[in-house]
Design a protein around this motif. Structure first.
Motif, PDB file in Angstrom:
ATOM      1  N   THR A  56       0.699  -1.259   0.101  1.00  0.00           N
ATOM      2  CA  THR A  56       0.085  -0.087   0.019  1.00  0.00           C
ATOM      3  C   THR A  56       0.785   1.229   0.045  1.00  0.00           C
ATOM      4  OG1 THR A  56      -0.375  -0.167   2.287  1.00  0.00           O
ATOM      5  CG2 THR A  56      -2.065  -1.134   1.038  1.00  0.00           C
ATOM      6  N   ILE A  57       1.942   1.259   0.481  1.00  0.00           N
ATOM      7  CA  ILE A  57       2.966   2.277   0.308  1.00  0.00           C
ATOM      8  C   ILE A  57       3.028   2.984  -0.952  1.00  0.00           C
ATOM      9  CG2 ILE A  57       5.201   1.430   0.197  1.00  0.00           C
ATOM     10  CD1 ILE A  57       6.177   3.395   2.376  1.00  0.00           C
ATOM     11  N   LEU A  58       2.852   2.117  -1.797  1.00  0.00           N
ATOM     12  CA  LEU A  58       3.142   2.414  -3.453  1.00  0.00           C
ATOM     13  C   LEU A  58       1.883   3.462  -3.673  1.00  0.00           C
ATOM     14  CD1 LEU A  58       4.192  -1.039  -4.791  1.00  0.00           C
ATOM     15  CD2 LEU A  58       5.496   0.971  -4.376  1.00  0.00           C
ATOM     16  N   ALA A  59       0.886   3.463  -2.990  1.00  0.00           N
ATOM     17  CA  ALA A  59      -0.306   4.149  -3.397  1.00  0.00           C
ATOM     18  C   ALA A  59      -0.319   5.452  -2.887  1.00  0.00           C
ATOM     19  CB  ALA A  59      -1.531   3.297  -3.293  1.00  0.00           C
ATOM     20  N   GLU A  60       0.551   5.561  -2.084  1.00  0.00           N
ATOM     21  CA  GLU A  60       0.896   7.075  -1.078  1.00  0.00           C
ATOM     22  C   GLU A  60       1.324   8.124  -2.258  1.00  0.00           C
ATOM     23  OE1 GLU A  60       2.998   6.715   2.278  1.00  0.00           O
ATOM     24  OE2 GLU A  60       1.865   5.298   3.326  1.00  0.00           O
ATOM     25  N   THR A  61       0.920   9.355  -1.965  1.00  0.00           N
ATOM     26  CA  THR A  61       1.284  10.384  -2.720  1.00  0.00           C
ATOM     27  C   THR A  61       1.460  11.648  -1.833  1.00  0.00           C
ATOM     28  OG1 THR A  61       0.811  11.566  -4.699  1.00  0.00           O
ATOM     29  CG2 THR A  61      -1.012  11.176  -2.916  1.00  0.00           C
ATOM     30  N   LEU A  62       2.164  12.419  -2.350  1.00  0.00           N
ATOM     31  CA  LEU A  62       2.666  13.720  -1.580  1.00  0.00           C
ATOM     32  C   LEU A  62       2.007  14.882  -2.419  1.00  0.00           C
ATOM     33  CD1 LEU A  62       4.189  15.291   0.631  1.00  0.00           C
ATOM     34  CD2 LEU A  62       6.007  15.473  -0.900  1.00  0.00           C
ATOM     35  N   ILE A  63       1.069  15.600  -1.656  1.00  0.00           N
ATOM     36  CA  ILE A  63       0.294  16.861  -2.468  1.00  0.00           C
ATOM     37  C   ILE A  63       0.930  18.105  -1.651  1.00  0.00           C
ATOM     38  CG2 ILE A  63      -1.904  18.024  -2.938  1.00  0.00           C
ATOM     39  CD1 ILE A  63      -3.040  15.508  -2.628  1.00  0.00           C
ATOM     40  N   VAL A  64       1.528  18.665  -2.670  1.00  0.00           N
ATOM     41  CA  VAL A  64       2.192  20.241  -2.188  1.00  0.00           C
ATOM     42  C   VAL A  64       1.605  21.059  -2.999  1.00  0.00           C
ATOM     43  CG1 VAL A  64       4.502  21.547  -2.341  1.00  0.00           C
ATOM     44  CG2 VAL A  64       4.506  18.919  -2.233  1.00  0.00           C
ATOM     45  N   PRO A  65       0.734  22.118  -2.230  1.00  0.00           N
ATOM     46  CA  PRO A  65       0.243  23.092  -2.610  1.00  0.00           C
ATOM     47  C   PRO A  65       1.118  24.372  -3.124  1.00  0.00           C
ATOM     48  CG  PRO A  65      -0.939  22.760  -0.488  1.00  0.00           C
ATOM     49  CD  PRO A  65       0.522  21.657  -0.741  1.00  0.00           C
ATOM     50  N   ILE A  66       0.815  25.021  -4.333  1.00  0.00           N
ATOM     51  CA  ILE A  66       1.594  26.043  -4.678  1.00  0.00           C
ATOM     52  C   ILE A  66       0.898  27.287  -4.702  1.00  0.00           C
ATOM     53  CG2 ILE A  66       2.927  26.684  -6.800  1.00  0.00           C
ATOM     54  CD1 ILE A  66       3.375  23.667  -7.643  1.00  0.00           C
ATOM     55  N   PRO A  67       1.244  28.248  -3.932  1.00  0.00           N
ATOM     56  CA  PRO A  67       0.566  29.394  -3.999  1.00  0.00           C
ATOM     57  C   PRO A  67       0.422  30.060  -5.146  1.00  0.00           C
ATOM     58  CG  PRO A  67       2.700  29.412  -2.416  1.00  0.00           C
ATOM     59  CD  PRO A  67       2.722  28.061  -3.157  1.00  0.00           C
ATOM     60  N   LYS A  68      -0.505  30.650  -5.432  1.00  0.00           N
ATOM     61  CA  LYS A  68      -1.017  31.654  -6.556  1.00  0.00           C
ATOM     62  C   LYS A  68      -0.796  32.942  -6.366  1.00  0.00           C
ATOM     63  CE  LYS A  68      -5.016  28.617  -8.096  1.00  0.00           C
ATOM     64  NZ  LYS A  68      -6.255  28.713  -8.304  1.00  0.00           N
ATOM     65  N   VAL A  69      -0.809  33.404  -5.138  1.00  0.00           N
ATOM     66  CA  VAL A  69      -0.336  34.722  -4.606  1.00  0.00           C
ATOM     67  C   VAL A  69       0.643  34.949  -3.578  1.00  0.00           C
ATOM     68  CG1 VAL A  69      -2.866  35.478  -5.007  1.00  0.00           C
ATOM     69  CG2 VAL A  69      -2.305  34.452  -2.438  1.00  0.00           C
ATOM     70  N   ASP A  70       1.158  36.075  -3.374  1.00  0.00           N
ATOM     71  CA  ASP A  70       2.442  36.286  -2.476  1.00  0.00           C
ATOM     72  C   ASP A  70       2.063  35.674  -1.115  1.00  0.00           C
ATOM     73  OD1 ASP A  70       4.059  36.958  -4.507  1.00  0.00           O
ATOM     74  OD2 ASP A  70       3.853  39.128  -4.188  1.00  0.00           O
ATOM     75  N   ALA A  71       0.863  36.225  -0.378  1.00  0.00           N
ATOM     76  CA  ALA A  71       0.753  35.759   0.783  1.00  0.00           C
ATOM     77  C   ALA A  71      -0.741  34.921   0.851  1.00  0.00           C
ATOM     78  CB  ALA A  71       0.420  37.062   1.702  1.00  0.00           C
ATOM     79  N   PRO A  72      -0.670  33.844   0.496  1.00  0.00           N
ATOM     80  CA  PRO A  72      -2.104  33.091   0.656  1.00  0.00           C
ATOM     81  C   PRO A  72      -2.787  33.006   2.021  1.00  0.00           C
ATOM     82  CG  PRO A  72      -0.104  31.438   0.517  1.00  0.00           C
ATOM     83  CD  PRO A  72       0.515  32.803   0.501  1.00  0.00           C
ATOM     84  N   MET A  73      -3.969  32.950   2.034  1.00  0.00           N
ATOM     85  CA  MET A  73      -4.575  33.144   3.379  1.00  0.00           C
ATOM     86  C   MET A  73      -5.817  32.343   3.136  1.00  0.00           C
ATOM     87  SD  MET A  73      -3.354  35.442   5.112  1.00  0.00           S
ATOM     88  CE  MET A  73      -4.616  35.963   6.340  1.00  0.00           C
ATOM     89  N   THR A  74      -6.257  31.615   2.228  1.00  0.00           N
ATOM     90  CA  THR A  74      -7.424  30.399   1.960  1.00  0.00           C
ATOM     91  C   THR A  74      -6.794  29.786   0.979  1.00  0.00           C
ATOM     92  OG1 THR A  74      -8.505  31.558   0.210  1.00  0.00           O
ATOM     93  CG2 THR A  74      -8.986  32.350   2.641  1.00  0.00           C
ATOM     94  N   PHE A  75      -7.569  28.189   1.104  1.00  0.00           N
ATOM     95  CA  PHE A  75      -7.337  27.365  -0.040  1.00  0.00           C
ATOM     96  C   PHE A  75      -7.251  27.790  -1.476  1.00  0.00           C
ATOM     97  CE2 PHE A  75      -7.986  23.303  -2.084  1.00  0.00           C
ATOM     98  CZ  PHE A  75      -7.149  22.748  -1.755  1.00  0.00           C
ATOM     99  N   LYS A  76      -8.211  28.572  -1.774  1.00  0.00           N
ATOM    100  CA  LYS A  76      -8.375  29.232  -2.948  1.00  0.00           C
ATOM    101  C   LYS A  76      -7.046  29.850  -3.552  1.00  0.00           C
ATOM    102  CE  LYS A  76     -10.621  33.402  -2.310  1.00  0.00           C
ATOM    103  NZ  LYS A  76     -11.206  34.508  -3.214  1.00  0.00           N
ATOM    104  N   ASP A  77      -6.362  30.188  -2.563  1.00  0.00           N
ATOM    105  CA  ASP A  77      -5.043  31.073  -2.946  1.00  0.00           C
ATOM    106  C   ASP A  77      -3.940  30.179  -3.519  1.00  0.00           C
ATOM    107  OD1 ASP A  77      -6.041  33.536  -2.202  1.00  0.00           O
ATOM    108  OD2 ASP A  77      -5.480  33.305  -0.229  1.00  0.00           O
ATOM    109  N   PHE A  78      -4.084  28.812  -3.571  1.00  0.00           N
ATOM    110  CA  PHE A  78      -3.326  27.868  -3.879  1.00  0.00           C
ATOM    111  C   PHE A  78      -3.615  27.177  -5.020  1.00  0.00           C
ATOM    112  CE2 PHE A  78      -2.581  28.218   0.597  1.00  0.00           C
ATOM    113  CZ  PHE A  78      -1.217  27.999   0.842  1.00  0.00           C
TER     114      PHE A  78
END
Length: 78
Positions: A56-78
């Motif tokens: 099952t470790i083969l199905a693990e993933t890493l999600i890295v949010p990338i900011p769309k703005v300089d100072a992200p404050m909410t999820f939609k800023d990623f």
């Protein structure tokens, strides 16, 4: 049955720098060191096809949010 030819075909069909894999290895690692890792990859894939299961470790993933703005404050800023 899965063959070494199948494994090498898949390894070389993946874009070399597309995405990080498990433990941070990009496909270029497997291409560059296929003589070292191909037997282990073949064994893992053949076992998965034979048993219908895989570690099952083969199905693990890493999600890295990338900011769309300089100072992200909410999820939609990623």
């Amino acid at each position: 049955p899965v063959s070494m030819k199948d494994v090498r075909h898949v390894i070389f069909s993946i874009s070399s720098y597309k995405a990080l894999g498990l433990y941070g290895f990009q496909p270029i690692f497997f291409k560059s060191y296929q003589d070292v890792v191909a037997n282990d990859v073949l064994s893992m894939v053949a076992t998965a096809f034979a048993t219908g299961t895989f570690d099952t470790i083969l199905a693990e993933t890493l999600i890295v949010p990338i900011p769309k703005v300089d100072a992200p404050m909410t999820f939609k800023d990623f």
